[in-house]
Design a protein around this motif. Structure first.
Motif, mmCIF file in Angstrom:
data_model
loop_
_atom_site.group_PDB
_atom_site.id
_atom_site.type_symbol
_atom_site.label_atom_id
_atom_site.label_comp_id
_atom_site.label_asym_id
_atom_site.label_seq_id
_atom_site.Cartn_x
_atom_site.Cartn_y
_atom_site.Cartn_z
ATOM 1 N N LEU A 142 0.846 -1.191 0.000
ATOM 2 C CA LEU A 142 0.000 0.000 0.000
ATOM 3 C C LEU A 142 0.881 1.240 0.000
ATOM 4 C CD1 LEU A 142 -2.633 -0.826 2.785
ATOM 5 C CD2 LEU A 142 -3.074 -0.761 0.320
ATOM 6 N N SER A 143 0.350 2.329 -0.547
ATOM 7 C CA SER A 143 1.038 3.608 -0.457
ATOM 8 C C SER A 143 0.018 4.724 -0.609
ATOM 9 C CB SER A 143 2.108 3.738 -1.546
ATOM 10 O OG SER A 143 2.933 4.859 -1.304
ATOM 11 N N ILE A 144 0.231 5.822 0.110
ATOM 12 C CA ILE A 144 -0.685 6.958 0.077
ATOM 13 C C ILE A 144 -0.087 8.077 -0.752
ATOM 14 C CG2 ILE A 144 -1.612 8.838 1.491
ATOM 15 C CD1 ILE A 144 -2.326 6.839 3.600
ATOM 16 N N CYS A 145 -0.921 8.674 -1.613
ATOM 17 C CA CYS A 145 -0.522 9.811 -2.443
ATOM 18 C C CYS A 145 -1.597 10.880 -2.293
ATOM 19 C CB CYS A 145 -0.371 9.374 -3.892
ATOM 20 S SG CYS A 145 0.319 10.634 -4.977
ATOM 21 N N GLY A 146 -1.410 11.787 -1.329
ATOM 22 C CA GLY A 146 -2.415 12.805 -1.059
ATOM 23 C C GLY A 146 -3.684 12.180 -0.519
ATOM 24 N N MET A 147 -4.791 12.363 -1.231
ATOM 25 C CA MET A 147 -6.073 11.797 -0.831
ATOM 26 C C MET A 147 -6.305 10.397 -1.404
ATOM 27 S SD MET A 147 -7.848 13.520 1.285
ATOM 28 C CE MET A 147 -8.042 15.180 1.977
ATOM 29 N N LEU A 183 5.472 -1.137 -3.580
ATOM 30 C CA LEU A 183 4.855 0.025 -4.221
ATOM 31 C C LEU A 183 5.133 1.249 -3.370
ATOM 32 C CD1 LEU A 183 2.659 1.081 -6.363
ATOM 33 C CD2 LEU A 183 0.998 0.607 -4.560
ATOM 34 N N GLN A 184 5.535 2.345 -4.009
ATOM 35 C CA GLN A 184 5.782 3.590 -3.276
ATOM 36 C C GLN A 184 5.299 4.767 -4.116
ATOM 37 O OE1 GLN A 184 7.225 3.759 -0.043
ATOM 38 N NE2 GLN A 184 6.368 5.794 -0.185
ATOM 39 N N ALA A 185 4.350 5.531 -3.586
ATOM 40 C CA ALA A 185 3.813 6.683 -4.300
ATOM 41 C C ALA A 185 4.559 7.952 -3.922
ATOM 42 C CB ALA A 185 2.326 6.855 -3.985
ATOM 43 N N SER A 186 4.488 8.948 -4.794
ATOM 44 C CA SER A 186 5.122 10.230 -4.550
ATOM 45 C C SER A 186 4.139 11.360 -4.836
ATOM 46 C CB SER A 186 6.358 10.410 -5.445
ATOM 47 O OG SER A 186 6.853 11.736 -5.343
ATOM 48 N N PRO A 187 3.666 12.072 -3.812
ATOM 49 C CA PRO A 187 2.804 13.238 -4.044
ATOM 50 C C PRO A 187 3.522 14.332 -4.834
ATOM 51 C CG PRO A 187 2.679 12.525 -1.749
ATOM 52 C CD PRO A 187 3.812 11.773 -2.374
ATOM 53 N N TYR A 192 3.804 6.938 -9.021
ATOM 54 C CA TYR A 192 4.273 5.872 -8.147
ATOM 55 C C TYR A 192 5.358 5.051 -8.840
ATOM 56 C CZ TYR A 192 1.492 2.484 -10.870
ATOM 57 O OH TYR A 192 0.976 1.692 -11.874
ATOM 58 N N VAL A 193 6.117 4.321 -8.024
ATOM 59 C CA VAL A 193 7.117 3.370 -8.509
ATOM 60 C C VAL A 193 6.753 2.011 -7.927
ATOM 61 C CG1 VAL A 193 9.565 2.821 -8.694
ATOM 62 C CG2 VAL A 193 8.847 5.201 -8.447
#
Length: 322
Positions: A142-147, A183-187, A192-193
């Motif tokens: 899991l990864s969070i990107c803003g909302m 998985l890693q997201a970037s705001p 994401y990567v």
């Protein structure tokens, strides 16, 4: 890069996750020996330790004063660093593989081997989830990107708006040929990567923009032969908090820095003798925590599971790892 071992950072079991605090250099570590530890990465001292009956598969900060963890027994727990108190946030029907906390909405999000995404509102303090989403397969990452919450399920990445969980924001994205391991997201990039079990990494943008650039995929193991990477799994990815670069950590101990914009390799760090299980940048991007794990082999002495701190050193006119 200057490397040092975190003093007192050895664990009896393999590390499952390392995470830096939102605004300090406190480092949270969960491990398969059922231990949760909080270190001061600057002083190298242990600040907090708690033990559970189940192996801990992931952890994250709620804020500077509390942590959230998930375990092999399906439990989701909260730990208060000041009082040492622990509370059960909720339960899954199977092992919980990953956990995230949304600072914007105050929700805990968990993904499990029971094929479910579950959400808990920390303001309500109820063990019953506020929302549940059933998926086609186990949730690997899991990864969070803003909302938005991004969930890796088999070869797919699902996007959900945490404010409205009636359905995915968009159809599932399938960036890789093999199952996604991390998985890693970037705001900052709005993207994401993702890393797969066969050594391929995909970078995808959530908004293609006017140039229509959707991203790209490439093999990143340094010893790839004939375009293949011999199924060396990408175990973890760390995205720099301020710059458009990221790191990959794989099953053979390699940690490699990449420039996301120029699509070039920046640096290969001296390899670790164990599998790179987890990595994390601190809030400023000046420190990198790396947790290599060592596995039992016949007639071989097993090394202790240490946590290493890499210090980013800037060269004149050029950053060696940015």
């Amino acid at each position: 890069m200057a490397r040092r071992s975190l003093a007192g950072g050895a664990t009896a079991g393999a590390v499952s996750r390392v995470r830096f605090a939102p605004s300090s250099n406190n480092l949270l570590v969960s491990s398969w020996d059922s231990g949760l530890r909080l270190y001061d990465a600057d002083a190298g001292t242990l600040r907090f330790k708690a033990e559970t009956e189940a192996a801990l598969l992931d952890c994250c900060f709620e804020d500077e004063s509390a942590a959230l963890v998930c375990g092999s027994d399906g439990s989701v727990r909260r730990y208060d660093f000041g009082s040492g108190a622990q509370d059960t946030v909720g339960l899954h029907g199977d092992m919980v593989a990953c956990i995230e906390f949304s600072q914007m909405t105050g929700q805990v999000v968990t993904g499990s081997l029971d094929k479910k995404l579950q959400f808990w509102d920390m303001k309500k303090r109820s063990v019953n989830p506020s929302s549940t989403i059933t998926l086609d397969s186990d949730v690997a990452s899991l990864s969070i990107c803003g909302m938005y919450i991004l969930a890796a399920v088999a070869r797919n990445v699902y996007f959900y708006d945490i404010r409205n969980l009636t359905g995915p924001v968009r159809e599932k994205d399938c960036p890789l040929e093999y199952h996604i391991r991390c998985l890693q997201a970037s705001p900052e990039w709005n993207g994401y990567v993702a890393g797969s079990v066969d050594g391929v990494v995909a970078l995808k943008y959530l908004d293609c923009g006017t140039d229509g650039d959707t991203g790209y995929a490439f093999r990143c193991h340094p010893n790839s032969r004939n375009g293949r990477s011999d199924l060396v799994s990408i175990n973890c990815i760390a995205v720099h908090p301020c710059k458009k670069t990221f790191l990959t950590g794989d099953d053979e101990g390699y940690t490699i820095a990449w420039d996301a914009q120029s699509k070039k390799k920046l640096l290969v760090l001296p390899s670790y003798s164990g599998s790179v299980a987890s990595m994390a940048y601190n809030h400023s991007g000046q420190l990198l925590a790396v947790a290599p794990n060592y596995y039992q082999e016949v007639d071989k002495v097993v090394e202790k599971h240490h946590i290493f701190i890499e210090t980013v050193e800037n060269l004149k006119g050029k950053s060696r790892l940015v």
